[in-house]
Design a protein around this motif. Structure first.
Motif, PDB file in Angstrom:
ATOM      1  N   LEU A  22      51.589  32.644 -42.517  1.00 16.12           N
ATOM      2  CA  LEU A  22      50.878  33.706 -41.787  1.00 16.12           C
ATOM      3  C   LEU A  22      49.528  33.122 -41.375  1.00 16.12           C
ATOM      4  CD1 LEU A  22      50.218  36.534 -40.779  1.00 16.12           C
ATOM      5  CD2 LEU A  22      49.591  37.170 -43.112  1.00 16.12           C
ATOM      6  N   PHE A 105      54.365  33.470 -38.682  1.00 16.28           N
ATOM      7  CA  PHE A 105      53.816  34.662 -38.043  1.00 16.28           C
ATOM      8  C   PHE A 105      52.378  34.320 -37.693  1.00 16.28           C
ATOM      9  CE2 PHE A 105      57.031  36.155 -41.024  1.00 16.28           C
ATOM     10  CZ  PHE A 105      57.699  37.157 -40.325  1.00 16.28           C
ATOM     11  N   GLN A 107      48.844  35.650 -35.738  1.00 17.05           N
ATOM     12  CA  GLN A 107      48.175  36.780 -35.087  1.00 17.05           C
ATOM     13  C   GLN A 107      47.412  36.298 -33.853  1.00 17.05           C
ATOM     14  OE1 GLN A 107      46.451  39.430 -38.552  1.00 17.05           O
ATOM     15  NE2 GLN A 107      46.724  37.337 -39.254  1.00 17.05           N
ATOM     16  N   GLU A 187      60.673  39.973 -40.361  1.00 15.99           N
ATOM     17  CA  GLU A 187      59.922  40.281 -41.585  1.00 15.99           C
ATOM     18  C   GLU A 187      60.674  39.904 -42.879  1.00 15.99           C
ATOM     19  OE1 GLU A 187      58.626  44.333 -41.543  1.00 15.99           O
ATOM     20  OE2 GLU A 187      57.188  44.016 -43.176  1.00 15.99           O
ATOM     21  N   CYS A 208      50.558  42.560 -40.007  1.00 15.21           N
ATOM     22  CA  CYS A 208      50.674  41.299 -40.766  1.00 15.21           C
ATOM     23  C   CYS A 208      50.153  41.422 -42.190  1.00 15.21           C
ATOM     24  CB  CYS A 208      49.942  40.178 -40.023  1.00 15.21           C
ATOM     25  SG  CYS A 208      50.922  39.591 -38.633  1.00 15.21           S
TER      26      CYS A 208
END
Ligand code: OAD
Length: 343
Positions: A22, A105, A107, A187, A208
């Motif tokens: 992430l 993932f 952002q 997810e 997130c």
């Protein structure tokens, strides 16, 4: 807490094969884009002179709908065409190359992970990316060359459908909009992870923020960030590598025996990214904010939508009282809309 050596020995023993990452704005600060929430240097602190209703409003779909000017005034300084991948982006590409990247993932909307070589099917830019654009109202796509002209000039581009006239918006997810359904499809990968890396994010923005708690107990979560965030470090299997994430990934690469490969992959990615004229994006951002602040201060008009959002947020902890005072003065010079009050 666990440590880097424990992770390194698992990597070397082939016990880690599904790394979920992430990432947030902190992995791109070294490329020349400030993050959002770092006090003083983050974008939201820098925006104070603009007297926005609240800092995130610049990326809120309702605010953009009536007042797109601030977004475009800053667009050139945040335009990813001028940015090159950092060593952190290269580390993600190296994970993919070694077949260890289960999913990323991010952002970030700058696309630097793709530029570094992360395959598109191994990642999701959860907040979209800045590679295309369309009218925010009727969704008609808008040509790239015209968009680039608008970004360079700072003028708001409007929909080419004459009867629409909505402002054009890059295909990034603004506050008030939903992320793509693919997020929920990907997810579950977090629950399949045998290692999670959390890099350069304050973990303050949904959806997130809900990913790290889903990593199964006992599976290591490694935080590469300036500071502790989101309770990471609270499990015995967590590892915190605090400081610049570029330094952090180099520490990991050293421990894994990947350092030379990392540096050469990074050098290749930087060389491969064509950029326009060298732009000092940080200086350009500061200049653009100053210019727009002067323009807004000189204007005797408070846009109606801006006024409504400011009033709606009075009393919240982000209310900038200097701005409220300034608008009150403007109101008494120009106006019929009644006083702004804090009660
Ligand atoms: P934030 O600005 O909220 O958090 C960035 C984090 O990275 C902070 O914890 C910093 O301390 C850390 N950081 C900064 N530079 C770093 C570096 N070189 N190395 C390591 N850590 C560093 O950014 P995000 O968490 O990405 O959304 O923000 C999430 C979302 O909020 C963004 O995608 C954006 C924003 O509003 C939208 O605009 C919709």
């Amino acid at each position: 807490m666990a440590d880097i050596e424990t992770i390194a020995s698992k990597i070397k023993a082939g016990q880690i094969n599904r790394v979920v990452v992430l990432a947030g704005a902190g992995i791109s600060t070294a490329a020349g884009v400030p993050d959002f929430r770092t006090p003083e240097t983050g974008l939201y602190a820098k925006l104070a002179p603009l007297c926005l209703p609240y800092p995130e409003a610049i990326f809120h779909i309702n605010y953009f709908g009536h007042t797109p000017e601030p977004f475009y005034a800053l667009a050139r300084a945040r335009n990813p065409v001028n940015l090159k991948p950092t060593v952190s982006h290269a580390f993600l590409a190296l994970l993919a190359k070694k077949n260890l990247l289960h999913f990323l993932f991010t952002q970030n909307i700058d696309g630097l992970e793709l530029d570094a070589g992360v395959p598109g099917d191994k990642m999701m830019a959860v907040h979209g990316n800045w590679k295309s654009q369309r009218c925010h109202k009727c969704k008609t796509p808008y040509p790239d060359d015209l968009m680039q002209q608008a970004v360079n000039s700072g003028d708001v581009p409007y929909c080419l459908v004459a009867e629409c006239g909505g402002a054009v918006k890059p295909d990034v997810v603004f506050f008030g909009e939903s992320v793509a359904p693919r997020f929920e499809e990907e997810e579950p990968k977090v629950r399949e992870a045998d290692l999670m890396l959390i890099m350069g994010t304050s973990l303050k923005v949904n959806p997130c923020t809900r990913l790290p708690p889903q990593v199964p107990d006992g599976v290591p979560r490694v935080l590469l960030n300036m500071d502790t965030v989101g309770g990471i470090g609270g499990r015995a299997s967590d590892v915190s590598i605090l400081g610049a994430c570029d330094d952090g990934v180099r520490q990991l690469a050293d421990a894994f025996g990947w350092r030379d490969e990392l540096e050469s992959l990074w050098a290749g990615a930087v060389a491969a990214k064509p950029t326009g004229a060298e732009v000092d994006t940080m200086a350009l951002l500061d200049e653009s904010i100053e210019k727009l602040a002067k323009k807004m201060e000189g204007s005797r008009q408070v846009p109606e939508g801006h006024r409504r959002m400011l009033e709606a947020h009075l009393g919240s902890k982000s209310t900038n009282m200097e701005c409220v005072v300034r608008f009150r003065q403007l109101r008494s010079l120009s106006g019929p809309n009644g006083p702004i009050t804090t009660s």
